[in-house]
Design a protein around this motif. Structure first.
Motif, PDB file in Angstrom:
ATOM      1  N   GLN A  31      -8.685   2.567   1.035  1.00  0.00           N
ATOM      2  CA  GLN A  31      -9.740   2.939   0.092  1.00  0.00           C
ATOM      3  C   GLN A  31     -11.035   3.260   0.832  1.00  0.00           C
ATOM      4  OE1 GLN A  31     -10.337   0.367  -3.392  1.00  0.00           O
ATOM      5  NE2 GLN A  31      -8.336  -0.537  -2.897  1.00  0.00           N
ATOM      6  N   ALA A  32     -11.241   2.622   1.967  1.00  0.00           N
ATOM      7  CA  ALA A  32     -12.481   2.823   2.742  1.00  0.00           C
ATOM      8  C   ALA A  32     -12.502   4.172   3.446  1.00  0.00           C
ATOM      9  CB  ALA A  32     -12.642   1.693   3.761  1.00  0.00           C
ATOM     10  N   HIS A  33     -11.357   4.820   3.603  1.00  0.00           N
ATOM     11  CA  HIS A  33     -11.301   6.111   4.343  1.00  0.00           C
ATOM     12  C   HIS A  33     -11.307   7.272   3.399  1.00  0.00           C
ATOM     13  CE1 HIS A  33      -9.692   3.272   7.421  1.00  0.00           C
ATOM     14  NE2 HIS A  33     -10.629   3.911   8.105  1.00  0.00           N
ATOM     15  N   CYS A  43       0.838  -1.198   0.000  1.00  0.00           N
ATOM     16  CA  CYS A  43       0.000   0.000   0.000  1.00  0.00           C
ATOM     17  C   CYS A  43       0.878   1.255   0.000  1.00  0.00           C
ATOM     18  CB  CYS A  43      -0.936   0.012   1.205  1.00  0.00           C
ATOM     19  SG  CYS A  43      -2.024   1.460   1.211  1.00  0.00           S
ATOM     20  N   ASN A  44       0.616   2.135  -0.944  1.00  0.00           N
ATOM     21  CA  ASN A  44       1.372   3.391  -1.047  1.00  0.00           C
ATOM     22  C   ASN A  44       1.042   4.371   0.077  1.00  0.00           C
ATOM     23  OD1 ASN A  44       2.801   2.776  -3.424  1.00  0.00           O
ATOM     24  ND2 ASN A  44       1.027   3.317  -4.681  1.00  0.00           N
ATOM     25  N   ARG A  45      -0.129   4.211   0.706  1.00  0.00           N
ATOM     26  CA  ARG A  45      -0.533   5.148   1.765  1.00  0.00           C
ATOM     27  C   ARG A  45      -0.045   4.715   3.147  1.00  0.00           C
ATOM     28  NH1 ARG A  45      -6.713   6.577   0.049  1.00  0.00           N
ATOM     29  NH2 ARG A  45      -6.206   7.497  -1.960  1.00  0.00           N
ATOM     30  N   CYS A  46      -0.403   3.491   3.559  1.00  0.00           N
ATOM     31  CA  CYS A  46      -0.079   3.060   4.923  1.00  0.00           C
ATOM     32  C   CYS A  46       1.145   2.145   4.988  1.00  0.00           C
ATOM     33  CB  CYS A  46      -1.285   2.376   5.565  1.00  0.00           C
ATOM     34  SG  CYS A  46      -1.690   0.760   4.845  1.00  0.00           S
ATOM     35  N   GLN A  47       1.696   1.777   3.828  1.00  0.00           N
ATOM     36  CA  GLN A  47       2.866   0.905   3.719  1.00  0.00           C
ATOM     37  C   GLN A  47       2.613  -0.519   4.221  1.00  0.00           C
ATOM     38  OE1 GLN A  47       3.756   4.426   4.390  1.00  0.00           O
ATOM     39  NE2 GLN A  47       3.892   4.160   2.181  1.00  0.00           N
ATOM     40  N   LYS A  48       1.338  -0.883   4.395  1.00  0.00           N
ATOM     41  CA  LYS A  48       1.020  -2.259   4.779  1.00  0.00           C
ATOM     42  C   LYS A  48       1.421  -3.186   3.634  1.00  0.00           C
ATOM     43  CE  LYS A  48      -3.283  -3.650   4.844  1.00  0.00           C
ATOM     44  NZ  LYS A  48      -4.690  -3.667   5.249  1.00  0.00           N
ATOM     45  N   VAL A  49       1.926  -4.369   3.988  1.00  0.00           N
ATOM     46  CA  VAL A  49       2.350  -5.345   2.984  1.00  0.00           C
ATOM     47  C   VAL A  49       1.606  -6.649   3.224  1.00  0.00           C
ATOM     48  CG1 VAL A  49       4.289  -6.686   2.083  1.00  0.00           C
ATOM     49  CG2 VAL A  49       4.653  -4.317   2.807  1.00  0.00           C
ATOM     50  N   GLU A  50       0.991  -7.182   2.169  1.00  0.00           N
ATOM     51  CA  GLU A  50       0.341  -8.480   2.256  1.00  0.00           C
ATOM     52  C   GLU A  50       1.036  -9.430   1.303  1.00  0.00           C
ATOM     53  OE1 GLU A  50      -3.946  -8.850   2.209  1.00  0.00           O
ATOM     54  OE2 GLU A  50      -4.124  -6.723   2.658  1.00  0.00           O
TER      55      GLU A  50
END
Length: 171
Positions: free
Chosen positions: A169-171, A125-132
């Protein structure tokens, strides 16, 4: 069976419910023992830092964190960490399939399913940097194609997809 339906097994690499850092460390030690490779104290420390982080770690983040750990150790407090030794430890962990390198963000994450020769796609994720980490049949079929059809000896597989995660995306 419908060929167009694929079940994606994806996991947040830092909040994998059935793998806490202690369990992953024990599994890594067992893996190295089984393979007859040395899991040196430095390799163990580097792996532990990657496991305990809540975000992908770059090499310099790791060197800094190791330096801080050394300051707390009266025997090693005066010794600096040599970057080449950390890079060798990272190379070892990559070769053993215990971590993945994400080239697009120049950082390392733990592998959710440590084993050699598995294909994984990472959703970053480019926003929160979360990685899955995502392992599913289409991802595996890329590896199978390279190996079987193209007769290509795959040494490492990392597919990186960058975008916006469902939470952002939900925010």
């Amino acid at each position: 069976m419908n060929q167009h339906i694929h079940h994606c097994h994806h996991h947040n690499v830092y909040h994998e419910h059935d793998h806490n850092p202690a369990t992953r460390m024990a599994e890594a030690k067992a893996h190295c023992l089984e393979r007859g490779v040395r899991f040196t104290p430095l390799r163990e420390q580097v792996f532990e830092l990657i496991l305990e982080a809540d975000k992908p770690m770059g090499a310099y983040d790791l060197i800094s964190a190791l330096q801080v750990k050394r300051q707390d150790d009266p025997i090693k407090s005066g010794k600096n960490i040599a970057p080449p030794t950390v890079y060798r430890s990272l190379e070892f962990l990559l070769d053993e399939g215990l971590i993945h390198q994400l080239s697009s963000i120049n950082a390392y994450v733990p592998c959710c399913h440590p084993r050699s020769q598995h294909a994984a796609a990472f959703l970053i994720c480019n926003r929160c940097q979360k990685v899955e980490e995502c392992s599913n049949p289409p991802v595996q079929s890329i590896l199978d194609f390279a190996t079987n059809d193209a007769n290509f000896a795959v040494e490492r597989t990392v597919i990186e997809l960058k975008g916006i995660c469902r939470d952002c995306q939900a925010h």
